[in-house]
Design a protein around this motif. Structure first.
Motif, mmCIF file in Angstrom:
data_model
loop_
_atom_site.group_PDB
_atom_site.id
_atom_site.type_symbol
_atom_site.label_atom_id
_atom_site.label_comp_id
_atom_site.label_asym_id
_atom_site.label_seq_id
_atom_site.Cartn_x
_atom_site.Cartn_y
_atom_site.Cartn_z
ATOM 1 N N GLU A 247 -13.001 7.225 8.750
ATOM 2 C CA GLU A 247 -12.169 6.168 9.365
ATOM 3 C C GLU A 247 -12.455 4.875 8.899
ATOM 4 O O GLU A 247 -11.784 4.067 8.315
ATOM 5 N N ARG A 248 -13.774 4.410 8.942
ATOM 6 C CA ARG A 248 -14.515 3.237 8.716
ATOM 7 C C ARG A 248 -14.462 3.164 7.112
ATOM 8 O O ARG A 248 -14.018 2.156 6.690
ATOM 9 N N SER A 249 -14.849 4.101 6.136
ATOM 10 C CA SER A 249 -14.809 3.941 4.771
ATOM 11 C C SER A 249 -13.369 3.859 4.326
ATOM 12 O O SER A 249 -12.919 3.148 3.405
ATOM 13 N N TYR A 250 -12.520 4.528 5.040
ATOM 14 C CA TYR A 250 -11.102 4.564 4.446
ATOM 15 C C TYR A 250 -10.547 3.232 4.738
ATOM 16 O O TYR A 250 -9.612 2.605 4.118
ATOM 17 N N LEU A 251 -10.670 2.517 5.937
ATOM 18 C CA LEU A 251 -10.334 1.199 6.396
ATOM 19 C C LEU A 251 -10.706 0.329 5.246
ATOM 20 O O LEU A 251 -9.997 -0.910 4.875
ATOM 21 N N HIS A 252 -12.182 0.322 5.195
ATOM 22 C CA HIS A 252 -12.692 -0.806 4.341
ATOM 23 C C HIS A 252 -12.179 -0.626 2.777
ATOM 24 O O HIS A 252 -11.901 -1.430 2.197
ATOM 25 N N GLU A 253 -12.093 0.629 2.544
ATOM 26 C CA GLU A 253 -11.451 0.733 1.045
ATOM 27 C C GLU A 253 -9.961 0.098 1.002
ATOM 28 O O GLU A 253 -9.613 -0.446 -0.203
ATOM 29 N N THR A 254 -9.294 0.512 2.030
ATOM 30 C CA THR A 254 -7.860 -0.274 1.871
ATOM 31 C C THR A 254 -7.813 -1.802 1.947
ATOM 32 O O THR A 254 -6.954 -2.150 1.402
ATOM 33 N N PHE A 255 -8.738 -2.411 2.834
ATOM 34 C CA PHE A 255 -8.986 -3.793 2.864
ATOM 35 C C PHE A 255 -9.330 -4.254 1.666
ATOM 36 O O PHE A 255 -9.041 -5.329 1.077
ATOM 37 N N ARG A 256 -10.108 -3.504 0.792
ATOM 38 C CA ARG A 256 -10.453 -4.090 -0.532
ATOM 39 C C ARG A 256 -9.445 -4.251 -1.559
ATOM 40 O O ARG A 256 -9.266 -5.191 -2.237
ATOM 41 N N TYR A 257 -8.469 -3.060 -1.443
ATOM 42 C CA TYR A 257 -7.401 -3.192 -2.176
ATOM 43 C C TYR A 257 -6.242 -4.415 -1.649
ATOM 44 O O TYR A 257 -5.670 -4.928 -2.743
ATOM 45 N N VAL A 258 -6.305 -4.542 -0.537
ATOM 46 C CA VAL A 258 -5.280 -5.494 -0.098
ATOM 47 C C VAL A 258 -5.882 -7.068 -0.435
ATOM 48 O O VAL A 258 -5.229 -7.825 -1.004
ATOM 49 N N GLY A 259 -7.300 -7.072 -0.322
ATOM 50 C CA GLY A 259 -7.977 -8.409 -0.665
ATOM 51 C C GLY A 259 -7.726 -8.423 -2.037
ATOM 52 O O GLY A 259 -7.449 -9.614 -2.599
ATOM 53 N N GLY A 260 -8.005 -7.456 -2.900
ATOM 54 C CA GLY A 260 -7.812 -7.662 -4.450
ATOM 55 C C GLY A 260 -6.392 -7.946 -4.766
ATOM 56 O O GLY A 260 -6.173 -9.048 -5.740
ATOM 57 N N GLY A 261 -5.509 -7.344 -4.391
ATOM 58 C CA GLY A 261 -4.150 -7.450 -4.509
ATOM 59 C C GLY A 261 -3.522 -8.850 -4.054
ATOM 60 O O GLY A 261 -2.935 -9.475 -4.944
ATOM 61 N N LEU A 262 -3.895 -9.185 -2.980
ATOM 62 C CA LEU A 262 -3.699 -10.791 -2.573
ATOM 63 C C LEU A 262 -4.213 -11.827 -3.600
ATOM 64 O O LEU A 262 -3.493 -12.786 -3.814
ATOM 65 N N ALA A 263 -5.519 -11.560 -4.065
ATOM 66 C CA ALA A 263 -6.233 -12.727 -4.920
ATOM 67 C C ALA A 263 -5.464 -12.404 -6.389
ATOM 68 O O ALA A 263 -5.379 -13.519 -6.934
ATOM 69 N N LEU A 264 -4.890 -11.387 -6.823
ATOM 70 C CA LEU A 264 -4.440 -11.141 -7.924
ATOM 71 C C LEU A 264 -2.903 -11.970 -8.039
ATOM 72 O O LEU A 264 -2.490 -12.508 -8.797
ATOM 73 N N THR A 265 -2.198 -11.731 -6.832
ATOM 74 C CA THR A 265 -1.068 -12.051 -6.624
ATOM 75 C C THR A 265 -1.300 -13.662 -6.664
ATOM 76 O O THR A 265 -0.179 -14.376 -7.489
ATOM 77 N N ALA A 266 -2.060 -14.126 -5.985
ATOM 78 C CA ALA A 266 -2.185 -15.611 -5.722
ATOM 79 C C ALA A 266 -2.629 -16.412 -7.112
ATOM 80 O O ALA A 266 -1.900 -17.601 -7.454
ATOM 81 N N ILE A 267 -3.440 -15.722 -7.915
ATOM 82 C CA ILE A 267 -3.779 -16.288 -9.180
ATOM 83 C C ILE A 267 -2.763 -16.314 -10.169
ATOM 84 O O ILE A 267 -2.543 -17.140 -10.890
ATOM 85 N N ALA A 268 -1.809 -15.107 -10.174
ATOM 86 C CA ALA A 268 -0.706 -14.905 -10.973
ATOM 87 C C ALA A 268 0.224 -16.032 -10.771
ATOM 88 O O ALA A 268 1.121 -16.438 -11.562
ATOM 89 N N ALA A 269 0.416 -16.120 -9.376
ATOM 90 C CA ALA A 269 1.461 -16.982 -8.890
ATOM 91 C C ALA A 269 1.416 -18.371 -9.357
ATOM 92 O O ALA A 269 2.120 -19.059 -9.762
ATOM 93 N N ARG A 270 -0.097 -18.864 -9.239
ATOM 94 C CA ARG A 270 -0.412 -20.270 -9.597
ATOM 95 C C ARG A 270 -0.327 -20.427 -11.068
ATOM 96 O O ARG A 270 0.253 -21.488 -11.749
ATOM 97 N N GLY A 271 -0.646 -19.341 -11.995
ATOM 98 C CA GLY A 271 -0.475 -19.365 -13.559
ATOM 99 C C GLY A 271 0.996 -19.362 -13.903
ATOM 100 O O GLY A 271 1.466 -20.243 -14.732
ATOM 101 N N LEU A 272 1.924 -18.780 -13.369
ATOM 102 C CA LEU A 272 3.500 -19.049 -13.495
ATOM 103 C C LEU A 272 3.875 -20.291 -13.232
ATOM 104 O O LEU A 272 4.648 -20.799 -13.969
ATOM 105 N N PHE A 273 3.385 -20.803 -11.918
ATOM 106 C CA PHE A 273 3.830 -22.037 -11.782
ATOM 107 C C PHE A 273 3.410 -23.130 -12.755
ATOM 108 O O PHE A 273 4.072 -24.099 -13.264
#
Length: 236
Positions: free
Chosen positions: A13-39
């Motif tokens: 459970e711990r490893s699955y939750l941590h892996e999921t949150f790594r994808y969440v954090g990575g996705g949000l970081a990519l989205t924020a960087i790309a959104a700023r770049g589009l602006f």
């Protein structure tokens, strides 16, 4: 009121939750960087000048298509699955980039900080609660989400008076805050439930699929908090 809690998460459970949150954090970081770049590149400005219905239709189709691809492509096909996942981040960035025209960077940073705190706290509550404590919320939250979506779109298609418009906006804002907060609890417990199914061999391990729902919860909660902060600032 005392809250029933569990002693600890299992290693799976711990490893699955941590892996999921790594994808969440990575996705949000990519989205924020790309959104700023589009602006900064002016693409966001051209998006705003285009027909809003066309932009909404294309954006919605792209988001749903890439989201479904990321969620339902087999984890064994890692390249295609991650390609859909990156496409999903690009669609979210295109949708969010016009926010840079409407809100100051300082206000958006505050909203992001508050959202991180809210999602972190709610996820902790969901992770430490007894198994399946919040899974019953799925049906009510879906109904609440439907109401929030309808009230968000109502001003665009219905001739509403000032009073009715204010009511719709309040339902969309405060109802959205409640619904997306509840979804964080629900989705966190769903991840842990699925981790137990993974451990039992009933479903494949798929942190990318699990991360999509939490990422959408974060983005929508961020938008609602941003709107709330902007409204409070304008009233001062």
């Amino acid at each position: 009121m005392n809250r029933e809690t569990r002693d600890s998460l299992s290693p799976v459970e711990r490893s699955y939750l941590h892996e999921t949150f790594r994808y969440v954090g990575g996705g949000l970081a990519l989205t924020a960087i790309a959104a700023r770049g589009l602006f900064t590149s002016g693409v966001a400005y051209r998006i705003m000048l285009a027909n809003p219905w066309v932009v909404m239709g294309v954006g919605l189709a792209g988001s749903i298509g890439t989201m479904m691809g990321a969620m339902y492509t087999s984890p064994d096909n890692s390249v295609l699955k991650h390609a859909f996942w990156l496409g999903f981040q690009a669609c979210q960035a295109a949708t969010l980039s016009p926010l840079f025209f409407a809100f100051s960077p300082a206000l958006m940073s505050r909203a992001a900080l508050y959202t991180v705190g809210a999602v972190g706290s709610l996820s902790y509550i969901g992770a430490t609660a007894k198994n399946n404590t919040y899974l019953y919320l799925g049906g009510p939250l879906l109904a609440g989400l439907t109401v929030v979506v309808l009230t968000s779109f109502a001003p665009m298609v219905l001739p509403l008076g000032v009073r009715s418009l204010a009511v719709m906006e309040n339902v969309s804002l405060y109802g959205g805050l409640a619904v997306f907060s509840g979804l964080v609890l629900y989705d966190t417990q769903k991840i842990l439930h699925n981790a137990r199914l993974v451990e039992a061999g009933y479903i494949p391990r798929d942190a990318v699929k699990e991360s999509i729902s939490l990422e959408l919860d974060f983005i929508n909660l961020f938008i609602k908090i941003l709107q709330l902060l902007a409204g409070n600032q304008n009233r001062k």
